[in-house]
Scaffold this motif. Structure first.
Motif, PDB file in Angstrom:
ATOM      1  N   CYS A   1     -74.223  52.986  -5.563  1.00  0.00           N
ATOM      2  CA  CYS A   1     -74.433  52.826  -4.133  1.00  0.00           C
ATOM      3  C   CYS A   1     -75.183  54.060  -3.667  1.00  0.00           C
TER       4      CYS A   1
ATOM      5  N   CYS B   1     -71.308  58.071  -0.167  1.00  0.00           N
ATOM      6  CA  CYS B   1     -70.585  57.177  -1.070  1.00  0.00           C
ATOM      7  C   CYS B   1     -70.930  57.446  -2.532  1.00  0.00           C
TER       8      CYS B   1
ATOM      9  N   HIS C   1     -68.550  45.618  -2.989  1.00  0.00           N
ATOM     10  CA  HIS C   1     -68.529  46.947  -2.361  1.00  0.00           C
ATOM     11  C   HIS C   1     -69.495  47.012  -1.182  1.00  0.00           C
TER      12      HIS C   1
ATOM     13  N   HIS D   1     -72.472  48.969   3.131  1.00  0.00           N
ATOM     14  CA  HIS D   1     -73.548  49.781   2.566  1.00  0.00           C
ATOM     15  C   HIS D   1     -74.640  48.845   2.068  1.00  0.00           C
TER      16      HIS D   1
END
Ligand SMILES: [Zn+2]
Ligand SMILES: [Zn+2]
Ligand SMILES: [Zn+2]
Lengths: 124, 822
Positions: free
Chosen positions: B35, B40, B59, B65
């Motif tokens: 990511c 992060c 995620h 994100h």
């Protein structure tokens, strides 16, 4: 070696719906924000560099120097050539254009035009 | 069943290499991405594990994100994925295109680069844009999916765990899955119970749930601001300004309803000052336009049409009234009778009989004759302090309710209060009750007075205007003045309000029956009223605290009408829903062992159509009050595969896709076939008002409307008159012919909304003469109930495929249904 029983995948429908909603919200927000952002109307910069197209014409199966991929696919090169097609991925590093080699499945919609091109080449 | 090697089976130790998937620990560099959000930078793999999307997609969605970077040892090397043309890094917008004549591909963003016209002229093939994330997984030739072996050896992480760990990362980015086991992380609210010690405990459980729902509702509605809204101006009959505009809505999310408040803003320009006004939604047009009646009459920039902003004005009224009702229930001993108090809390109470003289006949003037089960229901409830009536589809719930209310009103116990959660249901009941000759007043929220109602003449605001329209009446004079001028001087306004209040009170007091929504029962105009007898219709669609509002006005006898086998209340906040807020009072009482009277004769569906719902949802008890002959579509030439069985399941294999708004689903093949079916109906002599198209997805609803008006081969107007709506909004209604488009068709993601058996029940029980279901049996058959439905259709030779004019029995194989563990 031990037998491992494969778990039946159970997705909780509530989590499922919830994930679904969040994914769609994210998609919408992404699209909307780009649409309303007028600055995101870029000039076109999409020409294919001469060396790339020429490279392909001259040596259709040539190996690119900077690529890390040729034999990464576990099926081996011959397998890869049977059901996969070699393409060049064009990327930008800063302002420099670079190509990387990859194999993509023959049945990918992306390959359709490439296939036609190959067919044309064979006829020549 | 699969076998796998189990050498270094060591998941869950936390000592993963840096690039191991933070969920499952998979660490093959070709299978993971990082990511790219600076705060992060976690790695995730591209396997689905036990969830419907791959770990990286899970995620990105949960953390919101949007950027990723490939591993240095992956085929493309350390590369941030971005649009080749503009550099956009939002992976949800990226996809590959290839050159027309070369084996060259690039990543291009969907918005705006893919739609730039100049690109079409260049060497790129734009027709085959191939999204980077497909079926909730990164393209597997770009980021590999870990092998089965690798997946078996990885940590088996569930969707719930993912959710929780993502929540935890917001405050502690270094947390691991093990930290989830520690206490304090999971602060789920206390769930609802069957029984409560007392009303304080009841309040302790429900008050936080209502608070959660209120907070969620507020957050969601206030985040719905829209800019760049285009306005069409108009003036209403009452001389007020009305603004028309489009305000997009989402599935299951914000649904605007008449009476909602919105704020319209203009930020000003050289020629116009900054301006804003609040208004009420008075209607939603068929073109999905909102009509907003503005409060302001002066200074409205009606010479402008573009550049407006719209905000939702959130009001806490309904939640405040629920909290208020729970408090009253706890502290005011006279709020409900002792018997009802204990019964509602689940205490064992000795059965009580209400000593009412029973009428000689149980029907009521102006209503159709009652059947045996209806008579039984009326008779039984009149002598019980608390009763439940279950009304399956088409069983005459409203008529039965009206008959009960008629007899209660004739017992001389004072005024009867009649409520339902929705305005539509209240209107229907008010009309039926009024036809028995009782004096009915329909009390509407102030914000809905401008909303047109089918029972206008029964509404309080109408009666106030027309009670004393003589020349001399002061109220009437002031009303006329106000209508003319738009507003009154402050002293006149004061006088007007006082006169109006007195008149309202007078009208309310003289009524036999007062009808309002459950929330409306908390209206200050009723605060001094007491109602010993209360009937709540559609009570299975109300939350408990909502149901309590009409009860705490002194109830001694209550009748809850509903059907817990159809859709329940809509709860937006997951946490509150999980804790049980979506369970109605009716349902809880049933679970406590209170047996409802079930109306057993249905008058809606052709007997072939009621068979499956009766067997699947009502233990086979639903009898047909209509015969095959009464439901024969005479003169209608429609290709039903089996004569006298006006139903078929039309096998569709087209893919679902995410709709243009990105918020819903559509299915083009199904939409095209819906149009063909509609056209065939219309050609055969069915009129548009007889047809209803229902689908669980807003995206498909909008797409079908659009598709029919563009591609329908008959007059456009005919298609426009056909109602296309969601399953949920069709609850409580019927059409002669129903076409149901299921939409979902995918390998991995399941069937979403269609999973709820109650939604299927509603969808299947709307049609009177015939039903056509379009869907993908391969996908739907995984769910046990759908599997049963498909088998039912197949056994009756009604599972078909092929062109509409040449339907053939389908031999499609069903999948084994998965067992549901709850
Ligand atoms: Zn992240
Ligand atoms: Zn993983
Ligand atoms: Zn771009």
């Amino acid at each position: 070696s031990i037998q491992v029983r494969q778990k039946v995948v159970q997705v909780d429908p509530k989590e499922e719906d919830d994930f679904d909603r969040e994914l769609r919200a994210l998609m919408q927000e992404s699209i909307e924000s780009r649409r309303s952002d007028l600055r995101a109307r870029p000039a076109l910069n999409m020409t294919i560099p001469m060396n790339v197209s020429e490279g392909i014409r001259d040596h259709p199966r040539a190996v690119e120097g900077e690529s890390g991929e040729e034999t990464v696919d576990e099926e081996g090169v011959s397998g890869a050539l049977n059901n996969k097609v070699r393409v060049k991925v064009l990327v930008k590093r800063g302002n420099k254009q670079q190509t990387k080699q990859m194999f993509i499945p023959r049945d990918s919609s992306l390959v359709q035009s490439t296939k036609q091109q190959e067919a044309a080449e064979l006829e020549e | 069943e699969e076998t796998g090697e189990d050498e270094n089976y060591e998941f869950g130790k936390g000592d993963f290499t840096e690039h191991a998937c933070r969920y499952c620990g998979a660490q093959n560099p070709a299978c993971v991405v990082r990511c790219n959000v600076p705060s992060c930078r976690k790695w995730f793999c591209n396997s689905r594990g036990n969830t419907s999307g791959s770990h990286i997609v899970n995620h990105l969605v949960r953390a919101k994100h949007k950027e990723v970077c490939l591993h240095k040892d992956s085929p493309l090397g350390e590369t941030i994925l971005e649009c080749y043309n503009c550099g956009c890094r939002n992976v949800f917008l990226l996809g590959f295109i290839s050159a027309k004549t070369e084996s060259v591909v690039v990543l291009l963003c969907r918005e705006p680069c893919l739609s730039v016209n100049a690109l079409k002229d260049m060497n790129w093939d734009l027709s085959q844009w191939c999204p980077l994330i497909d079926d909730r997984c990164f393209l597997s030739w770009l980021v590999k999916v870990p092998s089965e072996q690798e997946q078996l050896r990885a940590r088996q992480v569930t969707a719930q765990q993912i959710n929780k760990v993502e929540e935890l990362w917001k405050t502690n980015p270094d947390a691991s899955l093990e930290d989830l086991e520690k206490p304090g992380v999971d602060d789920e609210p206390q769930p609802v119970a069957f029984k409560y010690e007392d009303a304080y405990q009841y309040q302790n459980v429900f008050a936080p749930l209502i608070k959660l729902e209120a907070d969620y509702d507020k957050m969601m509605k206030e985040s719905q601001s829209k800019d760049n809204v285009t306005i069409r101006w108009d003036v209403g009959l009452n001389k007020k300004r009305v603004a028309y505009f489009v305000f997009p809505k989402e599935d299951n999310e914000l649904r605007l309803v008449p009476g909602d408040e919105l704020r319209l803003r203009y930020s000003g320009d050289a020629a116009h000052p900054t301006w804003q006004s609040v208004g009420h939604v008075i209607k939603l047009t068929a073109q999905e336009e909102v009509a907003l009646e503005l409060r302001a009459s002066q200074g409205v920039p009606i010479d402008l049409n573009h550049g407006f902003s719209v905000d939702f004005v959130w009001k806490s009224t309904s939640f405040d009234r629920m909290q208020g009702a729970m408090k009253t229930f706890a502290v005011d001993e006279t709020s409900v009778s002792g018997y009802i108090y204990h019964h509602l809390l689940g205490h064992e109470v000795e059965l009580q009989v209400v000593r009412n003289t029973l009428p000689r006949r149980f029907g009521a003037p102006g209503l159709p004759e009652l059947n045996a089960s209806q008579v039984f229901a009326v008779k039984s409830v009149l002598q019980k302090p608390i009763s439940l009536i279950q009304g399956p589809p088409g069983t005459g719930k409203t008529v039965t309710s009206a008959a009960i209310v008629y007899h209660m009103a004739k017992q001389g116990q004072g005024q009867v209060l009649v409520c339902a959660p929705s305005n539509v249901a209240v209107d229907q009941l008010a009309e039926k009750i009024s036809s028995t000759g009782l004096k009915v007043v329909r009390l509407c929220a102030k914000s809905r007075e401008a909303v047109s109602s089918p029972v206008e003449h029964l509404t309080l605001h109408y009666q106030v205007r027309h009670l004393d329209a003589s020349e001399k009446s002061e109220l009437h004079k002031l009303q006329l003045l106000k209508d003319e001028q738009g507003e009154l001087s402050s002293s006149d306004e004061k006088k007007f309000k006082a006169l109006k209040r007195a008149t309202e009170r007078e009208i309310l007091q003289s009524a036999d029956v007062i009808c309002c929504t459950c929330v409306g029962a908390g209206d200050p105009r009723l605060s001094n009223f007491r109602f010993r007898q209360v009937l709540i219709d559609e009570s299975t669609q109300a939350t408990e605290p909502e149901c309590l509002i009409p009860l705490v006005l002194g109830v001694k006898q209550v009748i809850l009408v509903g059907d817990h086998c159809q859709l329940g209340p809509v709860i937006m906040c997951k946490k509150a829903a999980r804790a049980g807020l979506a369970q109605s009072l009716f349902e809880r009482l049933v679970l406590l062992g209170h047996k409802p009277f079930r109306l057993q004769v249905q008058y809606r569906m052709h007997p072939s159509l009621s068979e499956f719902p009766s067997n699947s949802f009502y233990e086979g008890t639903l009898q047909n009050g209509v015969t095959i002959n009464e439901r024969q579509s005479t003169g209608i030439d429609f290709p039903w595969p089996v004569p006298n069985r006006p139903m078929f399941f039309y096998v569709q294999m087209g893919q679902e896709e995410i709709s243009a708004s990105g918020t819903s689903y559509l299915n083009r093949t199904e939409a095209a076939n819906v149009e063909k079916i509609v056209t065939t109906f219309l050609r055969s002599g069915v009129v548009p008002s007889q047809i209803g198209v229902i689908t669980p997805y807003e995206g498909q609803r909008a797409y079908i409307v659009n598709y029919m008006s563009r591609n329908g081969s008959l007059r456009q107007q005919l298609y426009k008159e056909i109602e296309v709506a969601s399953v949920d909004s069709f609850q409580g209604r019927e059409k002669d012919y129903i076409i149901l488009s299921c939409v979902r068709s995918n390998e991995h993601q399941g069937i979403g909304f269609l999973n709820d058996p109650r939604r299927l029940n509603v969808a299947l029980t709307r049609a009177r003469y015939g039903i056509v279901i379009l869907g993908n049996p391969k996908v739907l058959s995984k769910q046990p109930l759908w599997n049963g439905l498909l088998t039912h259709y197949k056994e009756r030779e009604c599972l078909v495929e092929g062109p509409l004019n040449n339907l053939k029995q389908s031999m499609v194989q069903f999948q084994k249904p998965k067992k549901i563990y709850s």
